[in-house]
Write an enzyme that holds these catalytic residues in place. Structure first.
Site, PDB file in Angstrom:
ATOM      1  CD  GLU A 277     107.299   0.522 -23.385  1.00 47.64           C
ATOM      2  OE1 GLU A 277     107.113   0.641 -24.614  1.00 47.64           O
ATOM      3  OE2 GLU A 277     106.550   1.060 -22.541  1.00 47.64           O
TER       4      GLU A 277
ATOM      5  CE  LYS B 190     110.948   6.779 -28.050  1.00 48.16           C
ATOM      6  NZ  LYS B 190     110.769   6.872 -26.634  1.00 48.16           N
TER       7      LYS B 190
ATOM      8  CD  GLU C 186     103.448  11.312 -28.549  1.00 53.12           C
ATOM      9  OE1 GLU C 186     104.468  10.722 -28.202  1.00 53.12           O
ATOM     10  OE2 GLU C 186     102.486  11.515 -27.818  1.00 53.12           O
TER      11      GLU C 186
ATOM     12  CG  ASN D  88     101.425   6.450 -27.120  1.00 52.45           C
ATOM     13  OD1 ASN D  88     102.233   6.410 -26.194  1.00 52.45           O
ATOM     14  ND2 ASN D  88     101.268   7.508 -27.882  1.00 52.45           N
TER      15      ASN D  88
ATOM     16  CG  HIS E 127     101.792   2.940 -23.900  1.00 52.72           C
ATOM     17  ND1 HIS E 127     102.207   1.843 -24.618  1.00 52.72           N
ATOM     18  CD2 HIS E 127     102.886   3.390 -23.233  1.00 52.72           C
ATOM     19  CE1 HIS E 127     103.497   1.651 -24.403  1.00 52.72           C
ATOM     20  NE2 HIS E 127     103.935   2.577 -23.577  1.00 52.72           N
TER      21      HIS E 127
ATOM     22  CG  HIS F  91      99.081   5.597 -19.573  1.00 52.89           C
ATOM     23  ND1 HIS F  91      99.089   6.316 -20.752  1.00 52.89           N
ATOM     24  CD2 HIS F  91     100.378   5.261 -19.345  1.00 52.89           C
ATOM     25  CE1 HIS F  91     100.332   6.411 -21.202  1.00 52.89           C
ATOM     26  NE2 HIS F  91     101.132   5.777 -20.368  1.00 52.89           N
TER      27      HIS F  91
HETATM   28  N1  NAD Z   1     111.071  10.125 -21.676  1.00 51.30           N
HETATM   29  C1  NAD Z   1     110.410   9.130 -22.233  1.00 51.30           C
HETATM   30  O1  NAD Z   1     110.236   9.054 -23.459  1.00 51.30           O
HETATM   31  C2  NAD Z   1     109.882   8.041 -21.363  1.00 51.30           C
HETATM   32  C3  NAD Z   1     109.368   6.863 -21.932  1.00 51.30           C
HETATM   33  C4  NAD Z   1     108.953   5.843 -21.080  1.00 51.30           C
HETATM   34  C5  NAD Z   1     109.038   6.001 -19.707  1.00 51.30           C
HETATM   35  N2  NAD Z   1     109.517   7.167 -19.190  1.00 51.30           N
HETATM   36  C6  NAD Z   1     109.647   7.356 -17.740  1.00 51.30           C
HETATM   37  O2  NAD Z   1     110.611   6.430 -17.273  1.00 51.30           O
HETATM   38  C7  NAD Z   1     110.370   6.140 -15.908  1.00 51.30           C
HETATM   39  C8  NAD Z   1     110.472   4.646 -15.691  1.00 51.30           C
HETATM   40  O3  NAD Z   1     111.775   4.251 -16.027  1.00 51.30           O
HETATM   41  P1  NAD Z   1     112.406   2.897 -15.461  1.00 51.30           P
HETATM   42  O4  NAD Z   1     111.479   1.784 -15.721  1.00 51.30           O
HETATM   43  O5  NAD Z   1     113.787   2.829 -15.941  1.00 51.30           O
HETATM   44  O6  NAD Z   1     112.332   3.131 -13.888  1.00 51.30           O
HETATM   45  P2  NAD Z   1     113.433   3.647 -12.828  1.00 51.30           P
HETATM   46  O7  NAD Z   1     114.222   4.738 -13.362  1.00 51.30           O
HETATM   47  O8  NAD Z   1     112.680   3.871 -11.558  1.00 51.30           O
HETATM   48  O9  NAD Z   1     114.365   2.367 -12.690  1.00 51.30           O
HETATM   49  C9  NAD Z   1     113.822   1.180 -12.162  1.00 51.30           C
HETATM   50  C10 NAD Z   1     114.627   0.679 -10.947  1.00 51.30           C
HETATM   51  O10 NAD Z   1     115.802   0.058 -11.425  1.00 51.30           O
HETATM   52  C11 NAD Z   1     116.942   0.638 -10.805  1.00 51.30           C
HETATM   53  N3  NAD Z   1     118.019   0.495 -11.780  1.00 51.30           N
HETATM   54  C12 NAD Z   1     118.124   1.099 -12.987  1.00 51.30           C
HETATM   55  N4  NAD Z   1     119.189   0.631 -13.642  1.00 51.30           N
HETATM   56  C13 NAD Z   1     119.778  -0.285 -12.843  1.00 51.30           C
HETATM   57  C14 NAD Z   1     120.898  -1.142 -12.977  1.00 51.30           C
HETATM   58  N5  NAD Z   1     121.623  -1.215 -14.083  1.00 51.30           N
HETATM   59  N6  NAD Z   1     121.209  -1.940 -11.931  1.00 51.30           N
HETATM   60  C15 NAD Z   1     120.452  -1.945 -10.794  1.00 51.30           C
HETATM   61  N7  NAD Z   1     119.371  -1.194 -10.635  1.00 51.30           N
HETATM   62  C16 NAD Z   1     119.040  -0.368 -11.641  1.00 51.30           C
HETATM   63  C17 NAD Z   1     116.521   2.034 -10.462  1.00 51.30           C
HETATM   64  O11 NAD Z   1     117.318   2.584  -9.448  1.00 51.30           O
HETATM   65  C18 NAD Z   1     115.082   1.784 -10.013  1.00 51.30           C
HETATM   66  O12 NAD Z   1     115.068   1.295  -8.700  1.00 51.30           O
HETATM   67  C19 NAD Z   1     108.996   6.711 -15.585  1.00 51.30           C
HETATM   68  O13 NAD Z   1     109.153   7.881 -14.832  1.00 51.30           O
HETATM   69  C20 NAD Z   1     108.410   7.035 -16.946  1.00 51.30           C
HETATM   70  O14 NAD Z   1     107.516   8.140 -16.914  1.00 51.30           O
HETATM   71  C21 NAD Z   1     109.951   8.172 -19.993  1.00 51.30           C
END
Ligand code: NAD
Length: 362
Positions: free
Chosen positions: A183, A225, A235, A243, A246, A250
């Protein structure tokens, strides 16, 4: 402390980025004043950071801890209702504060709980994954999944403050860190060519977790952002440029089965596909593609599609992307470093060829 301001028509709030902010008592001043706080997190993240966050909460206030399983599956209607049950049974009210401590999964569901409980209570985002620090915690999108698709139930709901401590990235799994870099690279290519040069010059410092460099990198991404979101909160216009890569990503995540490819990994290949399409159609020069692939490889992100993924199935999945308009595919294509645009694409043959040239089977 670096503050990035998100300036929306009805609301303004800060993203506070400082190394070690979670262990600094000063950060308690950033929290909204409440009698009751709930920290929503998971076991893994709570194990690292829960005690620090509890120390930031005023002694007189009550604290509810809600731990959810560490999985995308937690963004479910069932888990959402469980959280509501827990908070309502503790008489959580509109002036109470939810603290989302974790990655994008925790941020999305905790944000949706905050958006809907009593039609909205205070929300503080404390993102701990790189993806959450540069993307999901900024912009106010909250969501849970439905059995028919990801993020189908949600709302736009802005937090009171976002508190980012880049030091938390040191406990993050390497593959998750690289996924977040997908990202970060995206921002460099869609918005600002000077950030692209900065990123190219700081690869080693980023990989060695240099605190100052990570702070600057996160600050830059949040600024991009925040600017895009401020101009287009819901959006309806330029936010769609976020995106880039993206629609392809996806489809890859969908064909791979959710969770098998991390989001940023799929975005990396998606950006390469979109850029190659732009090069093939003389919308952009080859040099841009070369710079993109060098960065993607530097952060150990994938550059090809496995041949067991069928190009035809990927294409069908791309047609189901919710960003499409009237069943016409909308792709974000780069035109030059720091400049991209949304294009309606209706040449399926070129897309099939492109997918196959990256390794997809028929
Ligand atoms: N709201 C939005 O604008 C938006 C944008 C992009 C993605 N998302 C969503 O975000 C999610 C993905 O987020 P992600 O990639 O953070 O995944 P996640 O929340 O599953 O975190 C990834 C892994 O890292 C671990 N983790 C997180 N921080 C940690 C740390 N400091 N130390 C150790 N472990 C840690 C978590 O427990 C998990 O196992 C998806 O559900 C996606 O749909 C939302």
């Amino acid at each position: 402390m670096v503050t990035v301001t998100v300036d929306l028509s009805e609301k303004k709030y800060g993203i506070e980025i400082t190394a070690n902010s979670l262990t600094s008592k000063k950060s308690s001043q950033l929290l909204p004043v409440s009698n009751q706080y709930a920290i929503i997190s998971n076991e893994l993240i709570a194990g690292h950071y829960l005690q620090s966050i509890k120390r930031l909460i005023p002694e007189k206030a009550s604290v509810i801890i809600c731990l959810i399983p560490d999985s995308e599956k937690s963004k479910s209607p069932e888990q959402y209702l469980k959280l509501l049950d827990q908070l309502l049974s503790e008489k959580f009210n509109r002036s109470s504060t939810i603290i989302a401590l974790g990655g994008g999964v925790v941020g999305d569901i905790a944000g949706f709980v905050a958006a809907t409980l009593h039609r909205g209570c205070n929300l503080v985002q404390i993102p701990t994954s790189l993806l959450a620090q540069v993307d999901s915690s900024v912009g106010g999108k909250t969501a849970i999944n439905h059995s028919s698709g990801k993020n189908l139930i949600g709302s736009f709901y802005q937090p009171k403050v976002v508190i980012i401590d880049p030091e938390t990235l040191k406990t993050l799994d390497k593959r998750q860190f690289a996924s977040g870099m997908g990202e970060v690279i995206k921002y460099a290519f869609i918005h600002d060519s000077s950030f692209l040069v900065w990123l190219e010059n700081n690869i080693d410092s980023i990989l060695s977790f240099d605190a100052t460099i990570l702070e600057s990198m996160i600050e830059h991404c949040c600024k991009v952002k925040a600017a895009v979101v401020s101009a287009d909160e819901r959006e309806e216009g330029q936010r769609v440029l976020l995106n880039f890569g993206h629609t392809f990503a996806h489809a890859i995540e969908n064909i791979a089965g959710y969770g098998n490819w991390l989001h940023g990994e799929a975005v990396a290949v998606g950006m390469l596909l979109a850029s190659k399409l732009a090069v093939n159609n003389k919308l952009m020069n080859e040099e841009f593609f070369e710079r993109l692939i060098i960065l993607i490889k530097a952060f150990d992100l994938p550059t090809v599609i496995p041949d067991e993924f069928s190009a035809q199935k990927l294409l069908s999945s791309m047609y189901r992307d919710k960003k499409n308009l009237d069943n016409k595919m909308q792709l974000i294509l780069p035109r030059a470093a720091g400049h991209s645009e949304s294009v309606t694409w209706n040449d399926d043959t070129s897309l099939l060829k492109l997918l196959q040239s990256f390794g997809a089977g028929k």
